[in-house]
Write a protein that holds these residues in place. Sequence first.
Motif, short mmCIF file in Angstrom:
data_model
loop_
_atom_site.label_atom_id
_atom_site.label_comp_id
_atom_site.label_asym_id
_atom_site.label_seq_id
_atom_site.Cartn_x
_atom_site.Cartn_y
_atom_site.Cartn_z
N ASP A 70 0.75 -1.27 0.10
CA ASP A 70 0.10 0.14 -0.01
C ASP A 70 0.93 1.25 0.14
OD1 ASP A 70 -2.45 1.38 0.03
OD2 ASP A 70 -2.87 1.25 2.11
N GLY A 71 2.06 1.25 -0.67
CA GLY A 71 2.81 2.37 -0.60
C GLY A 71 3.77 2.81 0.49
N ASN A 72 3.49 1.84 1.55
CA ASN A 72 4.19 2.14 2.80
C ASN A 72 5.53 1.12 3.01
OD1 ASN A 72 2.63 -0.03 3.10
ND2 ASN A 72 1.96 0.47 5.22
N ILE A 73 6.18 1.42 4.06
CA ILE A 73 7.27 0.87 4.46
C ILE A 73 8.26 0.14 3.23
CG2 ILE A 73 6.53 -0.30 6.61
CD1 ILE A 73 5.93 -2.54 5.24
N GLY A 74 8.37 0.96 2.16
CA GLY A 74 9.08 0.96 1.06
C GLY A 74 8.39 0.07 -0.24
N TYR A 75 7.07 -0.28 0.13
CA TYR A 75 6.28 -1.06 -0.85
C TYR A 75 5.65 -0.30 -1.77
CZ TYR A 75 6.25 -5.24 2.33
OH TYR A 75 6.81 -6.24 3.19
N PRO A 76 5.52 -0.87 -2.98
CA PRO A 76 4.80 -0.03 -4.06
C PRO A 76 3.39 0.35 -3.74
CG PRO A 76 5.19 -2.23 -4.99
CD PRO A 76 5.93 -2.23 -3.61
N ALA A 77 2.54 0.88 -4.53
CA ALA A 77 1.31 1.53 -4.04
C ALA A 77 0.35 0.46 -5.04
CB ALA A 77 1.00 2.88 -4.45
N HIS A 78 0.57 -0.72 -4.81
CA HIS A 78 -0.20 -1.85 -5.53
C HIS A 78 -1.59 -1.56 -5.45
CE1 HIS A 78 3.35 -4.78 -6.86
NE2 HIS A 78 3.38 -3.59 -7.37
N ILE A 79 -2.17 -1.42 -4.07
CA ILE A 79 -3.52 -1.12 -3.88
C ILE A 79 -4.20 -0.32 -4.69
CG2 ILE A 79 -5.39 -0.84 -2.08
CD1 ILE A 79 -3.60 -2.46 0.05
N ASN A 80 -3.49 0.78 -4.59
CA ASN A 80 -4.23 1.97 -5.58
C ASN A 80 -4.24 1.52 -6.96
OD1 ASN A 80 -4.46 3.72 -3.34
ND2 ASN A 80 -2.52 4.71 -3.82
N GLU A 81 -3.35 1.04 -7.65
CA GLU A 81 -3.16 0.32 -9.04
C GLU A 81 -4.07 -0.58 -9.21
OE1 GLU A 81 0.87 -0.78 -9.50
OE2 GLU A 81 1.47 1.32 -9.09
N LEU A 82 -4.49 -1.50 -8.24
CA LEU A 82 -5.63 -2.40 -8.22
C LEU A 82 -6.95 -1.92 -8.26
CD1 LEU A 82 -4.06 -5.30 -5.87
CD2 LEU A 82 -4.31 -5.68 -8.22
N TYR A 83 -6.99 -0.87 -7.68
CA TYR A 83 -8.24 -0.42 -7.75
C TYR A 83 -8.50 0.36 -9.18
CZ TYR A 83 -10.13 -0.73 -2.98
OH TYR A 83 -10.64 -0.98 -1.85
N GLN A 84 -7.39 1.10 -9.54
CA GLN A 84 -7.49 1.57 -11.02
C GLN A 84 -7.69 0.32 -11.96
OE1 GLN A 84 -3.61 3.69 -11.46
NE2 GLN A 84 -4.09 4.93 -9.49
N GLU A 85 -6.91 -0.85 -11.87
CA GLU A 85 -7.28 -1.95 -12.87
C GLU A 85 -8.70 -2.18 -13.09
OE1 GLU A 85 -5.55 -5.46 -15.05
OE2 GLU A 85 -4.75 -3.53 -14.42
N LEU A 86 -9.56 -2.15 -11.90
CA LEU A 86 -11.10 -2.08 -12.09
C LEU A 86 -11.87 -1.00 -12.44
CD1 LEU A 86 -11.66 -4.39 -8.91
CD2 LEU A 86 -11.38 -5.12 -11.14
N GLY A 87 -11.16 0.07 -12.56
CA GLY A 87 -11.71 1.35 -13.13
C GLY A 87 -12.55 2.03 -11.77
N ILE A 88 -12.10 1.81 -10.63
CA ILE A 88 -12.95 2.37 -9.47
C ILE A 88 -11.74 3.02 -8.55
CG2 ILE A 88 -13.69 1.57 -7.16
CD1 ILE A 88 -14.30 -1.34 -8.56
N GLU A 89 -12.42 4.30 -8.17
CA GLU A 89 -11.56 5.27 -7.42
C GLU A 89 -11.79 4.76 -6.09
OE1 GLU A 89 -11.81 9.98 -6.04
OE2 GLU A 89 -13.11 9.36 -7.53
N ARG A 90 -10.50 4.51 -5.31
CA ARG A 90 -10.39 4.20 -3.91
C ARG A 90 -11.00 5.20 -3.01
NH1 ARG A 90 -4.63 2.50 -0.76
NH2 ARG A 90 -5.71 1.55 0.90
N GLY A 91 -12.19 4.38 -2.08
CA GLY A 91 -12.83 5.42 -1.32
C GLY A 91 -12.16 5.17 0.14
N HIS A 92 -12.99 5.40 1.15
CA HIS A 92 -12.60 5.37 2.56
C HIS A 92 -14.01 4.86 3.31
CE1 HIS A 92 -9.79 8.39 0.80
NE2 HIS A 92 -9.07 8.28 1.74
N HIS A 93 -13.48 4.29 4.56
CA HIS A 93 -14.19 3.76 5.43
C HIS A 93 -14.58 4.94 6.60
CE1 HIS A 93 -14.44 -0.34 4.13
NE2 HIS A 93 -12.79 -0.23 4.23
N GLN A 94 -15.66 5.32 7.08
CA GLN A 94 -15.88 6.32 7.91
C GLN A 94 -15.81 5.79 9.32
OE1 GLN A 94 -16.20 9.76 6.75
NE2 GLN A 94 -16.06 10.34 8.92
N ASP A 95 -15.30 6.17 10.32
CA ASP A 95 -15.28 5.66 11.61
C ASP A 95 -15.39 7.02 12.44
OD1 ASP A 95 -15.44 3.31 12.90
OD2 ASP A 95 -13.44 3.06 13.09
N GLY A 96 -16.99 7.38 12.82
CA GLY A 96 -16.99 8.71 13.52
C GLY A 96 -16.40 9.98 12.70
#
Length: 509
Positions: free
Chosen positions: A36-62
């Motif tokens: 997920d682009g942290n600890i030196g890893y690539p931002a694959h999760i963002n790219e996987l959402y893009q692969e599906l044509g979906i914009e990455r959203g968020h969970h709401q916690d309060g």
Amino acid sequence: MTTTNTNQVSTLIITVGTRQIGWRCKDGVIRSFGADGNIGYPAHINELYQELGIERGHHQDGDKTYPWSGRDLGKRYYDHCQEWLGGDFNNVELLLDKIIIETAVTQGLKHIILWATDQPEDVSWFYRRLDTLWLAELMKGKIKSLFPDIRVDIHAPKINANDTSGIREELEQLVLKEALEAFYPNNNEEFVLWIQNKGCAPAVASCVEICAAALVRQCKVFNASPDEPPEFFTTLENGTVTANYSQSFQRIPMGEYFWALEKLRIKSAWERGDFSEAQIWLKVHETRHPVSYKLAGLLAKYSNGESNDDFYRKLKEWVSSKDVSKVVNSAQIETWKTQLQKLQDNKITNLWESTLALQLTLNRENYTTAFIQFVQILEQLLYLQSINQIWYTKGWIVRDKNEPTLAELIQGWCLYKKFKEDNKWSKLMGDIRKNRNQIIHEGESVNAKQVGDIWAKHNFEGVKIPTTPEIIKKLMINTLKEISTPPNFHNLLMRSLYQWGLQYLEDAS
């Protein structure tokens, strides 16, 4: 890859983490669900959402928001496989477990349990977003596409991923019980369990390992731990970054965790001559110590008087085995082979070999059994001497009687030795026979003092108070020596094997 620990596996339990799988995208790049682009890893999760044509959203916690992650992404890709690809999971890549599953299948794997997380709704989205239940579904789809005959079950309890007591209870009552019951009805098939607990939540990994280790007395349990690839990700010429597979794994017998403690119990049982108990403890460590495990079984049979043709065949196979050649020098092996042949060919040597069982019975302070063993050896030595010296030609025993009694053998021996009735040896032999008859005919028992008194009343030296097993052993062995000249005890096979096994356990790490 380690290949010496087992050649069979029944069930594999995999704890599913976000690093477990990747997806082969349209550009051929494998993108990881745990990068997920942290600890030196690539931002694959963002790219996987893009692969599906979906914009990455968020969970709401309060008033806080947390970006979608493995839980949401896994569900979307599972739906994508089912609804858009017609149930095709070929693009799922098993980054950590592919080599483990492929190897296990060749060794008879029938059942895979995927332990995934699906935490309760009262757990913050900071943690829930990383739940792996849908990643497990993707894994199941991929595994079934590769190995359709393998049973794959997913277990995703509604438990906090840090709730160690809840996880342990769930494991004990459901998953491991299910795994064992899968094959225990067929008692002809040994159950072997592998676990792979790398890459998941630490509490889950720890609990699975503890629960699996608790099963080592019921079945063989191995930790199949994937080796990290030299690099998790490789940058390609076009600048994209692809995830790499684990190429190998280690299989570690879970019983090894208990060796330091159980070694003391095994050694104690061996010293006492309780080889059946020693073998029970060694069963868990058979993979690591096959030589001592098999030797314990052979010594158990020998000490139980089961030295028949089958016993000698198995003992010969053991002495000549590759496992023995790895831990015993060739000179010692040749000595054992010579001693084994003599043990089979020479009846008197065979009888003197059996004094090891007598000695060990005395060490356990089982005096009644030891006394019967002693008299049995004594009677057999007398009988062999009567045959070898043809006593019947001298009138010391009845010629045509094929089965002389102990009393007749003692009488013949006293005549041969020219002992009169008032000789202490004549009296000793008579009392030995009388005590034997009281035990056999009347069901009586004897203690150490009573055994020692048999010699003491006839003024034999060496009887002391308290009468220890060592004192009784010397009295008995000296009596047997009066009848038959013994071989050098250092040249006796069973004593050599007993001592070697004891030293092996002392040195084993």
